[in-house]
Enzyme design. Structure first.
Site, PDB file in Angstrom:
ATOM      1  N   PHE A 176     -32.767 -59.684   7.383  1.00  0.00           N
ATOM      2  CA  PHE A 176     -33.022 -60.875   8.275  1.00  0.00           C
ATOM      3  C   PHE A 176     -32.232 -61.594   9.306  1.00  0.00           C
ATOM      4  CE2 PHE A 176     -34.665 -65.901   9.054  1.00  0.00           C
ATOM      5  CZ  PHE A 176     -35.620 -65.091  10.408  1.00  0.00           C
ATOM      6  N   PHE A 180     -30.362 -61.344  14.015  1.00  0.00           N
ATOM      7  CA  PHE A 180     -29.896 -61.945  14.757  1.00  0.00           C
ATOM      8  C   PHE A 180     -28.410 -61.789  15.132  1.00  0.00           C
ATOM      9  CE2 PHE A 180     -33.327 -64.486  12.937  1.00  0.00           C
ATOM     10  CZ  PHE A 180     -33.608 -65.001  13.671  1.00  0.00           C
ATOM     11  N   HIS A 322     -35.273 -78.097   8.558  1.00  0.00           N
ATOM     12  CA  HIS A 322     -35.933 -76.841   7.793  1.00  0.00           C
ATOM     13  C   HIS A 322     -35.972 -77.834   6.042  1.00  0.00           C
ATOM     14  CE1 HIS A 322     -36.179 -74.326  11.143  1.00  0.00           C
ATOM     15  NE2 HIS A 322     -36.508 -73.909  10.100  1.00  0.00           N
ATOM     16  N   GLU A 325     -37.881 -74.746   2.308  1.00  0.00           N
ATOM     17  CA  GLU A 325     -38.280 -73.129   1.904  1.00  0.00           C
ATOM     18  C   GLU A 325     -37.098 -72.585   0.850  1.00  0.00           C
ATOM     19  OE1 GLU A 325     -36.521 -71.752   5.127  1.00  0.00           O
ATOM     20  OE2 GLU A 325     -37.737 -69.889   5.157  1.00  0.00           O
ATOM     21  N   HIS A 350     -41.011 -76.020   7.474  1.00  0.00           N
ATOM     22  CA  HIS A 350     -41.304 -75.266   6.402  1.00  0.00           C
ATOM     23  C   HIS A 350     -41.903 -76.064   5.196  1.00  0.00           C
ATOM     24  CE1 HIS A 350     -40.628 -71.629   7.799  1.00  0.00           C
ATOM     25  NE2 HIS A 350     -38.986 -72.409   7.585  1.00  0.00           N
TER      26      HIS A 350
HETATM   27  O1  LIG Z   1     -37.335 -70.538   8.628  1.00  0.00           O
HETATM   28  C1  LIG Z   1     -36.078 -70.417   8.992  1.00  0.00           C
HETATM   29  N1  LIG Z   1     -35.465 -70.605   8.450  1.00  0.00           N
HETATM   30  C2  LIG Z   1     -33.552 -71.205   8.099  1.00  0.00           C
HETATM   31  N2  LIG Z   1     -33.598 -70.847   8.798  1.00  0.00           N
HETATM   32  C3  LIG Z   1     -34.146 -69.615   9.694  1.00  0.00           C
HETATM   33  C4  LIG Z   1     -35.392 -69.686   9.932  1.00  0.00           C
HETATM   34  N3  LIG Z   1     -35.947 -68.964  10.815  1.00  0.00           N
HETATM   35  C5  LIG Z   1     -34.784 -68.678  11.694  1.00  0.00           C
HETATM   36  N4  LIG Z   1     -33.370 -68.645  10.763  1.00  0.00           N
HETATM   37  C6  LIG Z   1     -31.816 -68.844  11.428  1.00  0.00           C
HETATM   38  O2  LIG Z   1     -31.966 -69.326  12.841  1.00  0.00           O
HETATM   39  C7  LIG Z   1     -31.072 -68.203  13.275  1.00  0.00           C
HETATM   40  C8  LIG Z   1     -31.354 -67.745  14.553  1.00  0.00           C
HETATM   41  O3  LIG Z   1     -31.952 -69.429  15.345  1.00  0.00           O
HETATM   42  C9  LIG Z   1     -30.452 -67.115  12.805  1.00  0.00           C
HETATM   43  O4  LIG Z   1     -29.467 -67.691  12.379  1.00  0.00           O
HETATM   44  C10 LIG Z   1     -32.256 -67.405  11.576  1.00  0.00           C
HETATM   45  O5  LIG Z   1     -31.276 -66.808  10.124  1.00  0.00           O
HETATM   46 ZN   LIG Z   2     -37.087 -71.451  10.482  1.00  0.00          ZN
END
Ligand SMILES: O=c1[nH]cnc2c1ncn2[C@@H]1O[C@H](CO)[C@@H](O)[C@H]1O
Ligand SMILES: [Zn+2]
Length: 479
Positions: A176, A180, A322, A325, A350
Site C-alpha cells: 500500500f 504511494f 485517524h 485503525e 476509522h
Molecule cells: O486509512 C489510512 N490510514 C492511514 N494512512 C492512510 C490511510 N489511507 C491513506 N493513508 C496514507 O495517506 C497518504 C496519502 O495521502 C499515504 O501515505 C497513505 O499511506
Molecule cells: Zn484514511
C-alpha cells in the site's frame, strides 16, 4: 403471547435505535424499499443457506467484480449518497487512470527489479538508474498490451491470491505505501495533480456523490524544468481544480481540503506542519477544512506525544484524526482514540477500535463526533477478514454518528463510494436494515461535513431534491 410481545418489543426497540431507525418512509419510498429489500433478502438468505458461497466471508478481491451483478448494488449506485469525507489524494483513482497518465509526453521511466520509477522532466533525471522516455520504452517493448499490463500492476494492490501475497498487515501495508511512493513523483507533476483532483470530483459526481472532503499530504509539485513549489501551491492547486470543476458542474455541492501529512514524525516536524496549516488557512479559509495525521498508525508516533502542540492549535483547526485503525487493544496506537476525543476532533478517521472503549464511545455520542468508517479499506488493509465481523455492525446497531467513506478506492479498484455502501448494507448491517439506513448514512455524510450552518442547509436541500428525484423515477423493473 405475553412472551411473544416482550420479544417483539425488544426487537422493535433495537430497530428504533439503529442508524436510520427513526426515519419514517413516504409511500413512494416504501415502494422503493420493498423492491430493495426483496433483492437484499434474496442475497442474504442465499448466503445463509449456502455459506460456502457467501462472498462477504471472503477477501474483497475475490468478489469485487461479482458485485456488479447485484441488483442491490445497482440500486445503491443510482441512489444519491451525499458526501465522501474520508479519501486520500493519490489513492482515489483506478489503475487505468494512472496508466493513462503514463501516456503523457515528457515522462521518464526506469525499471528496477520489481519496481518502477517515474518522473516528468525535460531531460533524463540524473540519478543512478537507466532512465528512458516512457514513449520509447513502451514502443521498444515489442508488445504494448503486455507492457501496459505489467506496468498497471504497479498501480494497484489487487492480486489474485491475497492470502498468499499478503499473509499479514505488514505485507499489505508495504504494498500500500509502496503504491504511494511509486506514483508520488509522477503525480506531483503540477499539470497531473491539477487534473487528477478535477477527475476525482467528476468520478464521485458520477457515483452520485455531491460533496467531498479530501485529505492530502500536500506533496511539493514540480514543473518539467525542475522548478519545485512549496506545499502552499499544492493547496492552491486543489482549490483551482475545484473552482474549475464547480464552473463545469454547478449542481455539485462542493469540496474542501484537509491537510493530512505523515504521522511518523517528531515534535519539530509537527511544528512545521502546523505552521503550514496556519498559512493555508490564512490563504483559503473557506476551502481549508482542517488537520489530520496519516500513515500506518502502529509505525507512526501516537498523538499523546504531541499534546501541548495539538492543544495549543485546537481552537484554530478542525481535527479529523485517524485513530484506532488497529487491532492492538490496549496499546498507545489504540489509545489514539482517547486523544482524538480529548483534542476535540470534529470527526475520527476509522475509529475501528472504538467498541473496546466504552467511555470514549460515550463521549463520541455525547459530543456527536462523526465516525468515518471505511469498511473495504479495513478489510483490504488486514484488520478484518469477514466483514460481518467489522465493528461497524455494532456502530450501526447502537446508532452511532457514522459516515461511510472509501479511503483509497483506486488502490483496491473499488467504486468511489457505492461499493462501500453495498458491502455495508448487505455484508455488515442487519439483514433487516433497509432504505432508512441508507438514507440516514447519506444524510449523515452532509451533517458531519464541515460546511457551515447555512451551506449545510442548502446542501441538505439539494440532497433532498436529488433524493426525491431518485425515489420518483425509481422502477423496480429497471434492476
Ligand atoms: O486509512 C489510512 N490510514 C492511514 N494512512 C492512510 C490511510 N489511507 C491513506 N493513508 C496514507 O495517506 C497518504 C496519502 O495521502 C499515504 O501515505 C497513505 O499511506
Ligand atoms: Zn484514511
Amino acid at each position: 403471547s405475553d412472551y411473544q410481545s416482550k420479544r417483539a418489543k425488544i426487537l422493535y426497540d433495537e430497530s428504533i435505535q439503529m442508524i436510520g431507525g427513526k426515519i419514517i418512509l413516504t409511500d413512494k419510498e416504501s415502494a422503493v424499499n420493498n423492491c430493495l429489500m426483496r433483492h437484499k433478502f434474496e442475497e442474504v438468505d442465499y448466503g445463509l443457506d449456502n455459506p460456502q458461497y457467501y462472498n462477504f466471508s471472503r477477501h474483497f478481491f475475490t468478489y469485487k467484480d461479482k458485485i456488479r451483478n447485484s441488483k442491490v448494488y445497482r440500486i445503491i449506485r443510482d441512489m444519491p449518497k451525499g458526501a465522501a469525507l474520508h479519501i486520500h489524494d493519490m489513492g482515489i483513482l483506478d489503475p487505468d487512470y494512472v496508466l493513462n497518465i503514463t501516456y503523457m509526453d515528457n515522462l521518464f521511466v526506469c525499471f528496477e527489479e520489481s519496481d518502477v520509477n517515474l518522473k516528468f522532466a525535460d531531460k533524463p533525471p540524473n540519478t543512478d538508474c537507466n532512465w528512458q522516455l516512457m514513449k520509447e520504452a513502451r514502443e521498444s517493448s515489442g508488445n504494448i498490451t503486455m507492457f501496459d499490463e505489467n506496468l498497471s500492476k504497479h498501480f494497484t494492490i489487487c492480486v489474485h491470491d491475497p492470502d498468499v501475497i499478503y499473509p499479514s498487515i505488514k505485507e499489505v501495508w508495504d504494498a500500500f505505501t509502496g503504491y504511494f511512493k511509486r506514483v508520488a513523483s509522477m503525480m506531483s507533476y503540477r499539470p497531473v495533480w491539477e487534473q487528477y483532483f478535477y477527475d476525482v470530483l467528476k468520478k464521485f459526481r458520477n457515483d452520485n456523490i455531491m460533496y467531498v472532503e479530501v485529505r492530502s499530504v500536500l506533496l511539493n509539485l514540480y514543473e518539467l524544468d525542475g522548478t519545485v513549489y512549496e506545499p502552499l501551491i499544492t493547496a492552491k492547486t486543489y482549490q483551482k481544480s475545484y473552482k474549475r470543476f464547480m464552473k463545469d458542474y454547478p449542481d455539485f455541492i462542493g469540496a474542501k481540503l484537509i491537510y493530512a501529512p505523515p504521522r511518523n514524525i517528531d515534535i519539530y516536524k509537527l511544528d512545521e506542519y502546523l505552521k503550514l496549516a496556519y498559512k493555508i488557512k490564512a490563504h483559503m479559509p473557506e476551502f481549508f477544512a482542517g488537520f489530520d495525521l496519516v500513515g500506518q498508525e502502529a509505525t507512526g508516533s501516537p498523538l499523546v506525544e504531541f499534546i501541548p502542540q495539538l492543544e495549543s492549535a485546537e481552537n484554530d483547526f478542525n481535527y479529523f484524526f485517524h485513530a484506532g485503525e488497529t487491532n492492538w487493544y490496549g496499546t498507545l496506537v489504540d489509545q489514539n482514540l482517547v486523544d482524538a476525543v480529548l483534542l476535540g476532533a470534529k470527526r475520527i478517521g476509522h475509529a475501528y477500535a472504538l467498541t473496546k472503549h466504552p467511555v470514549v464511545m460515550k463521549l463520541v455520542m455525547e459530543n456527536d463526533i462523526g465516525i468515518e468508517v471505511n469498511v473495504i479499506s479495513n478489510a483490504v488493509l488486514g484488520l478484518v477478514r469477514d466483514v460481518r465481523n467489522h465493528p461497524l455492525s455494532t456502530f450501526i446497531a447502537q446508532g452511532l454518528p457514522v459516515v461511510l467513506s472509501s479511503d483509497d478506492p483506486g488502490v483496491w479498484e473499488a467504486d468511489p463510494l457505492s461499493d462501500d455502501f453495498y458491502v455495508t448494507f448487505v455484508g455488515v448491517a442487519s439483514r433487516l436494515a433497509d432504505l432508512r439506513l441508507l438514507k440516514q448514512l447519506a444524510l449523515n455524510s452532509l451533517k458531519y461535513s464541515v460546511l457551515d450552518v447555512d451551506a449545510k442547509k442548502i446542501a441538505i436541500k439539494k440532497f433532498n431534491r436529488r433524493w426525491t428525484e431518485f425515489i420518483d423515477n425509481f422502477k423496480c423493473t429497471n434492476y
